[in-house]
Write a protein that holds these residues in place. Sequence first.
Motif, PDB file in Angstrom:
ATOM      1  N   ASP A 129       0.811  -1.227   0.000  1.00 34.85           N
ATOM      2  CA  ASP A 129       0.000   0.000   0.000  1.00 34.85           C
ATOM      3  C   ASP A 129       0.840   1.270   0.000  1.00 34.85           C
ATOM      4  OD1 ASP A 129       0.838  -0.262   2.629  1.00 34.85           O
ATOM      5  OD2 ASP A 129      -1.114   0.189   3.501  1.00 34.85           O
ATOM      6  N   ARG A 188      -1.851  -8.378  -1.600  1.00 37.80           N
ATOM      7  CA  ARG A 188      -2.744  -7.669  -0.678  1.00 37.80           C
ATOM      8  C   ARG A 188      -2.015  -6.441  -0.136  1.00 37.80           C
ATOM      9  NH1 ARG A 188      -3.509 -11.787   3.458  1.00 37.80           N
ATOM     10  NH2 ARG A 188      -4.266 -10.017   4.631  1.00 37.80           N
ATOM     11  N   GLU A 241       0.614  -6.861   2.596  1.00 39.36           N
ATOM     12  CA  GLU A 241       1.817  -7.622   2.294  1.00 39.36           C
ATOM     13  C   GLU A 241       2.982  -6.682   2.008  1.00 39.36           C
ATOM     14  OE1 GLU A 241       0.979 -11.714   0.266  1.00 39.36           O
ATOM     15  OE2 GLU A 241      -0.184 -10.165  -0.789  1.00 39.36           O
TER      16      GLU A 241
END
Length: 142
Positions: A70, A110, A113
């Motif tokens: 992210d 994800r 991660e």
Amino acid sequence: LGKSMTTETFMELYQMECPRARERLLRMGVPEQLKSSDNSGHHVAITIAETVQIFITTMDAVKLEQRAVDELQPLVSDLMDALTRLPETPNDFEPNRKVSKWLQKLNAMRAVEEIDENEARQLYHDLDSAYAEFTRYLKRKT
């Protein structure tokens, strides 16, 4: 449309038969490259400046040991967007290929991660070589 509506179910519900767009959107996570017909010097200069800025920001993030998906994915996505806005680049432009490969990898992970140290080294190497190719391309164009 319920909260469980996904892009795939939306495309099926509205009978959207566009396999190449589906592949690029759902698997690769990048839109089709759009080339602007406005090739004015001002527009091109701004796009080049933005691309350089995003290259440097993304490479700095990797050097500063940002490893979470992210944190990296938005930077790599912005870089891919900037590269695809450059006019007159060849379809097989190496920087696009390298950045697209990493964007696909990050999109498949994800948000919580992280990439490991080896992947971070490879990402930095790929970004550095893509940036070098990008600058060589610019020098050839002038």
